[in-house]
Scaffold this active site. Structure first.
Site, mmCIF file in Angstrom:
data_model
loop_
_atom_site.group_PDB
_atom_site.id
_atom_site.type_symbol
_atom_site.label_atom_id
_atom_site.label_comp_id
_atom_site.label_asym_id
_atom_site.label_seq_id
_atom_site.Cartn_x
_atom_site.Cartn_y
_atom_site.Cartn_z
ATOM 1 N N GLU A 1 2.519 -1.602 7.885
ATOM 2 C CA GLU A 1 3.533 -1.682 6.836
ATOM 3 C C GLU A 1 4.795 -0.914 7.202
ATOM 4 O O GLU A 1 5.914 -1.338 6.887
ATOM 5 C CB GLU A 1 2.953 -1.200 5.508
ATOM 6 C CG GLU A 1 1.893 -2.153 4.964
ATOM 7 C CD GLU A 1 1.496 -1.871 3.519
ATOM 8 O OE1 GLU A 1 1.973 -0.859 2.937
ATOM 9 O OE2 GLU A 1 0.702 -2.657 2.964
ATOM 10 N N ARG B 1 -17.603 22.066 19.747
ATOM 11 C CA ARG B 1 -18.945 21.510 19.735
ATOM 12 C C ARG B 1 -20.012 22.574 19.523
ATOM 13 O O ARG B 1 -21.044 22.320 18.927
ATOM 14 C CB ARG B 1 -19.175 20.785 21.069
ATOM 15 C CG ARG B 1 -20.460 20.021 21.186
ATOM 16 C CD ARG B 1 -20.801 19.073 20.059
ATOM 17 N NE ARG B 1 -19.713 18.339 19.457
ATOM 18 C CZ ARG B 1 -19.881 17.297 18.652
ATOM 19 N NH1 ARG B 1 -21.099 16.865 18.370
ATOM 20 N NH2 ARG B 1 -18.865 16.690 18.111
ATOM 21 N N ARG C 1 -22.739 14.565 15.428
ATOM 22 C CA ARG C 1 -22.837 15.880 14.809
ATOM 23 C C ARG C 1 -24.260 16.128 14.308
ATOM 24 O O ARG C 1 -24.964 15.205 13.902
ATOM 25 C CB ARG C 1 -21.851 15.981 13.641
ATOM 26 C CG ARG C 1 -20.387 15.951 14.068
ATOM 27 C CD ARG C 1 -19.476 16.060 12.862
ATOM 28 N NE ARG C 1 -19.649 17.329 12.170
ATOM 29 C CZ ARG C 1 -18.946 18.425 12.424
ATOM 30 N NH1 ARG C 1 -18.007 18.411 13.363
ATOM 31 N NH2 ARG C 1 -19.159 19.530 11.758
ATOM 32 N N HIS D 1 0.808 -1.221 0.000
ATOM 33 C CA HIS D 1 0.000 0.000 0.000
ATOM 34 C C HIS D 1 0.843 1.273 0.000
ATOM 35 O O HIS D 1 0.521 2.243 -0.683
ATOM 36 C CB HIS D 1 -0.949 0.024 1.199
ATOM 37 C CG HIS D 1 -1.969 -1.056 1.184
ATOM 38 N ND1 HIS D 1 -1.733 -2.300 1.756
ATOM 39 C CD2 HIS D 1 -3.221 -1.098 0.657
ATOM 40 C CE1 HIS D 1 -2.804 -3.057 1.583
ATOM 41 N NE2 HIS D 1 -3.720 -2.360 0.931
#
Length: 262
Positions: A83, A226, A171, A6
């Site tokens: 990896e 928030r 949310r 990857h």
């Protein structure tokens, strides 16, 4: 020499690097690498860019530093950590953005994660949910000292890592306004437990590194709160700028540790 699938990297082209900075955004890899070069007077080079994984190599105090983006969320972050560990990386620091859920934390503040609430799924493929997602003490120390040097307001504490940006973080600006019952009230509960912020990768990075005998840490810049869910361009710029400045300053301490790797 074969490249890992990857990341498209191999143990030769990372040139002995043991430390990796892990931004989420692939475009942030270049910004961090160039900022390291400017701060420490060293060079940098791009090694690979495949999918969400963009990697640069830089240098601090004679030690090679790898910067590899992870993309968004635990699954892609777990691939990057695994990896990179295969290639010999021993220290992993997530360098990202987050949303604060405590009122006293402001836009542009830096949060240094000491541990993470594991609301993700990827980390459970490496350790059971009872296993703690905790940051390495040497990394916490380095991040604190670097942030102090940068004169940036910071907070040390618990982060909540969600698999989803909208529903899991409760949310109100998602397409589907209904929130599943398991997430209704979760923010208030986390606030009462003194959790500082939401983000999406810390629990995966910290669980993987600790369970594999490696060193993990996380530093994030606050880009929203928030009570103001919309992430503006200015808030993002402020949070990213402070984040990168603090993270890069911290490398001085991390590379100066007397026995940084064992």
């Amino acid at each position: 020499m074969d490249n890992v699938y990857h990341l498209d990297l191999n143990s030769k082209n990372i040139q002995g690097a043991k430390i990796a900075l892990l931004p989420g955004d692939p475009f942030r890899s270049q910004i961090i690498a160039e900022s390291i070069s400017k701060t420490y007077g060293t060079g940098n080079e791009r090694l690979a860019w495949k999918r969400e994984y963009c990697s640069y190599l830089a240098e601090v105090n004679g030690q090679k530093i790898l910067i590899t983006s992870t993309g968004i969320g635990g699954p892609s972050a777990s691939i990057a950590v695994d990896e990179l560990a295969q290639l010999g990386i021993q220290t992993f620091i997530r360098v990202g953005t987050s949303g604060a859920i405590q009122e006293y934390i402001d836009i542009g503040d830096v949060i240094i994660t000491s541990g993470a609430v594991r609301l993700d799924g990827a980390s459970t493929h490496y350790a059971p949910i009872e296993y703690p997602a905790v940051a390495n003490h040497e990394i916490i120390y380095s991040l604190i000292e670097g942030t102090k040097d940068s004169r940036i307001k910071y907070h040390v504490g618990i982060t909540a890592s969600s698999d989803t940006f909208y529903q899991g973080e409760e949310r109100s600006d998602s397409f589907r306004k209904y929130t599943l019952r398991k997430f209704q009230g979760i923010t208030k509960e986390l606030q009462s437990l003194n959790v500082l912020n939401y983000e999406m990768e810390a629990s995966t990075v910290l669980t993987l590194t600790a369970s594999m005998g490696l060193k993990g840490g996380c530093i994030t810049g606050v880009v929203n709160k928030r009570d103001m869910e919309k992430i503006t361009e200015q808030c993002l710029k402020t949070g990213e700028t402070h984040l990168i400045k603090a993270a890069i300053a911290s490398l001085k301490y991390l590379t100066d540790l007397s026995v940084p790797y064992q």
